[in-house]
Design a protein around this motif. Structure first.
Motif, PDB file in Angstrom:
ATOM      1  N   GLU A  61      14.892   6.665 -21.377  1.00 24.93           N
ATOM      2  CA  GLU A  61      15.964   5.971 -22.094  1.00 24.93           C
ATOM      3  C   GLU A  61      16.383   6.844 -23.264  1.00 24.93           C
ATOM      4  O   GLU A  61      15.536   7.439 -23.955  1.00 24.93           O
ATOM      5  N   SER A  62      17.664   6.947 -23.509  1.00 32.33           N
ATOM      6  CA  SER A  62      18.167   7.902 -24.509  1.00 32.33           C
ATOM      7  C   SER A  62      17.701   7.572 -25.925  1.00 32.33           C
ATOM      8  O   SER A  62      17.370   8.476 -26.706  1.00 32.33           O
TER       9      SER A  62
ATOM     10  N   HIS B 206      10.094   7.184 -25.777  1.00 35.24           N
ATOM     11  CA  HIS B 206      11.225   6.760 -24.947  1.00 35.24           C
ATOM     12  C   HIS B 206      10.705   5.947 -23.752  1.00 35.24           C
ATOM     13  O   HIS B 206       9.697   6.327 -23.129  1.00 35.24           O
TER      14      HIS B 206
ATOM     15  N   LEU C 111      12.317   4.912 -17.255  1.00 30.55           N
ATOM     16  CA  LEU C 111      13.050   4.074 -16.311  1.00 30.55           C
ATOM     17  C   LEU C 111      13.017   4.711 -14.916  1.00 30.55           C
ATOM     18  O   LEU C 111      12.927   5.934 -14.782  1.00 30.55           O
TER      19      LEU C 111
ATOM     20  N   LYS D  48      18.381   0.362 -11.641  1.00 33.90           N
ATOM     21  CA  LYS D  48      17.596   0.892 -12.760  1.00 33.90           C
ATOM     22  C   LYS D  48      16.513  -0.120 -13.087  1.00 33.90           C
ATOM     23  O   LYS D  48      16.786  -1.302 -13.273  1.00 33.90           O
TER      24      LYS D  48
ATOM     25  N   SER E 156      12.841  -0.815 -15.329  1.00 33.48           N
ATOM     26  CA  SER E 156      11.906  -0.387 -16.377  1.00 33.48           C
ATOM     27  C   SER E 156      10.492  -0.294 -15.820  1.00 33.48           C
ATOM     28  O   SER E 156      10.027  -1.191 -15.122  1.00 33.48           O
TER      29      SER E 156
ATOM     30  N   THR F 129       6.042   4.261 -21.895  1.00 32.16           N
ATOM     31  CA  THR F 129       6.826   5.088 -22.818  1.00 32.16           C
ATOM     32  C   THR F 129       6.156   6.441 -22.994  1.00 32.16           C
ATOM     33  O   THR F 129       4.949   6.600 -22.756  1.00 32.16           O
TER      34      THR F 129
END
Length: 463
Positions: free
Chosen positions: A11-12, A20, A23, A46, A48, A52
């Motif tokens: 994720e940006s 981050h 995904l 997409k 999750s 992270t």
């Protein structure tokens, strides 16, 4: 099926810890048409992963933690990501093999998360009565042309089921939800509402009444299941279907009673007119109620057989358990119906809804004081043996008993089954489409019945 493509990406925007979210992107051929560009647009899913990572620890080429990350943190993350990819592939293939189509994005997301143990099982919290109430509201108010539409009568049947569930909940001091429902509770439900009815009314429910409630309850579970709500047991298994118990009661109108009905003036009552017309037409054709309500669409006609015209009508037979093919019968117009048609511009009447026909017939027979006692056999739920009682004919006579009257009176005249069955229980044994629509055989069977009836000494059942 299109070969799916899987890729992990970050994720940006990082979180407060500068990590981050990882995904998963799944491209599996789902697309939609864009009216503006006049082109199809592919719609990847997409998802999750719940994991992270810091951007500098990510291997953008191999979609995993880089060697530096593995040396510091170990390979647990990469193993988990590989499991997510494998599970997603398996679930997508399983769905396509079972349903012969691609899952929607929501369907694929649900089955993947559920398999990974990451989904929240909200079905445990969904009240069954609330679901039924919402369905009744939705399906009785949607567009009348929709195949999802329920009539008010159908909506009332499901509202009654909901009330039974509330009574069960009150008795058991519990709340029935889809996820917590199991086979034991499901079967106990019918036992408890049956016992509650006995306490209130002094007798159990008729067995076939419980059959209807069972059918409605299973329909609700099936509806919820199709809406991706998890049911706490395999409700589709035949073990949870309560089967009907066939009841055959000898309820017929005698020749004398039919004469009384024919001679009764009903001009002052629309209800009595419907009842008299229904009894008259059904008792001299043997048609079921499903065919009777369509009778007004038919036209009597002179059909030729061996150069002789015979006054008959051709009708589709809409219900026959022995044969699921389209069935047709040519039915002779016997003398009482011939007289009726002359008085009504050679047309059949249009009848009200089936539930109103039943009420009108009961009211009419009570008016005629058809109070002779008949034996009625009943099966009560969870009671093995049938109970026989004496009931007044006017209280128990139903539209289907007109069909029984037709067959019984013909049998009393000595007509054999082979002559009656082509009229009341036609079978489709044709070898070609041409034979299916060839009326000659059907007319011949009707003519055979006409000739036999005319040889009997009965003014009513005569052509």
């Amino acid at each position: 099926m299109t070969e799916p493509k899987f890729s992990f990406f970050l994720e940006s925007k990082p979180n407060k810890s500068e990590n981050h979210l990882i995904l998963l992107n799944i491209s599996y051929g789902i697309r939609e048409y864009d009216v503006k560009t006049e082109k199809y647009k592919y719609l990847p899913l997409k998802l999750s992963t719940g994991f992270t990572i810091r951007k500098e620890d990510w291997d953008n080429k191999n979609y995993c933690g880089n060697p530096t990350y593995v040396r510091k943190k170990g390979s647990a993350l990469n193993i988990a990501l590989d499991k997510i990819k494998t599970t997603s592939t398996e679930q997508l293939q399983l769905f396509e093999n079972e349903h012969n189509r691609k899952p929607s994005q929501n369907e694929l997301k649900t089955i993947i998360l559920e398999k990974l143990g990451k989904s929240k099982d909200t079905s445990k919290d969904i009240s069954i009565t609330k679901y039924i109430s919402d369905e009744v509201t939705r399906r009785t108010t949607i567009e009348i042309t929709s195949n999802q539409r329920w009539s008010k009568a159908t909506g009332k049947q499901y509202t009654n089921l909901s009330q039974h569930i509330k009574n069960y909940e009150s008795n058991k001091k519990t709340l029935l939800t889809f996820g917590k429902l199991n086979d034991e509770i499901f079967l106990d439900f019918f036992k408890v509402i049956n016992d509650l009815y006995k306490i209130k009314n002094g007798e159990y429910y008729a067995h076939n009444t419980i059959v209807k409630e069972n059918t409605h309850f299973r329909a609700v579970l099936n509806s919820a299941y199709k809406n991706n709500i998890k049911i706490g047991f395999n409700h589709l298994h035949e073990n949870y279907e309560i089967k009907e118990r066939e009841i055959k009661n000898d309820i017929v109108l005698t020749i004398e009673q039919l004469i009384t009905i024919i001679n009764t003036d009903v001009s002052s009552s629309k209800e009595f007119t419907h009842a008299r017309n229904y009894i008259l037409l059904s008792c001299f054709t043997g048609l079921r109620i499903g065919d009777m309500v369509c009778l007004h669409e038919l036209q009597p006609e002179n059909l030729k057989y061996n150069s002789v015209n015979y006054f008959c009508f051709t009708t589709k037979i809409r219900k026959n358990k022995e044969n699921k093919d389209e069935l047709t019968a040519v039915i002779p117009i016997l003398n009482p119906i011939k007289i009726f048609l002359k008085q009504n511009n050679n047309t059949f009447p249009k009848f009200p809804a089936q539930v109103n026909i039943r009420k009108d017939i009961t009211k009419f027979l009570k008016h005629l004081k058809f109070e002779n006692l008949v034996d009625i056999k009943k099966y009560y739920y969870r009671v093995d043996n049938a109970v026989v009682s004496k009931e007044r004919l006017c209280d128990v006579f139903s539209p289907h008993d007109c069909r029984s009257t037709f067959i019984t009176n013909l049998k009393d005249l000595g007509i054999i089954d082979d002559e009656i069955e082509p009229i009341t229980h036609p079978k489709n044994k044709n070898k070609s489409i041409v034979q299916t629509y060839d009326k000659r055989k059907l007319v011949g069977k009707a003519v055979n019945l006409i000739k036999i009836l005319n040889s009997k000494n009965c003014d009513l059942y005569k052509y």
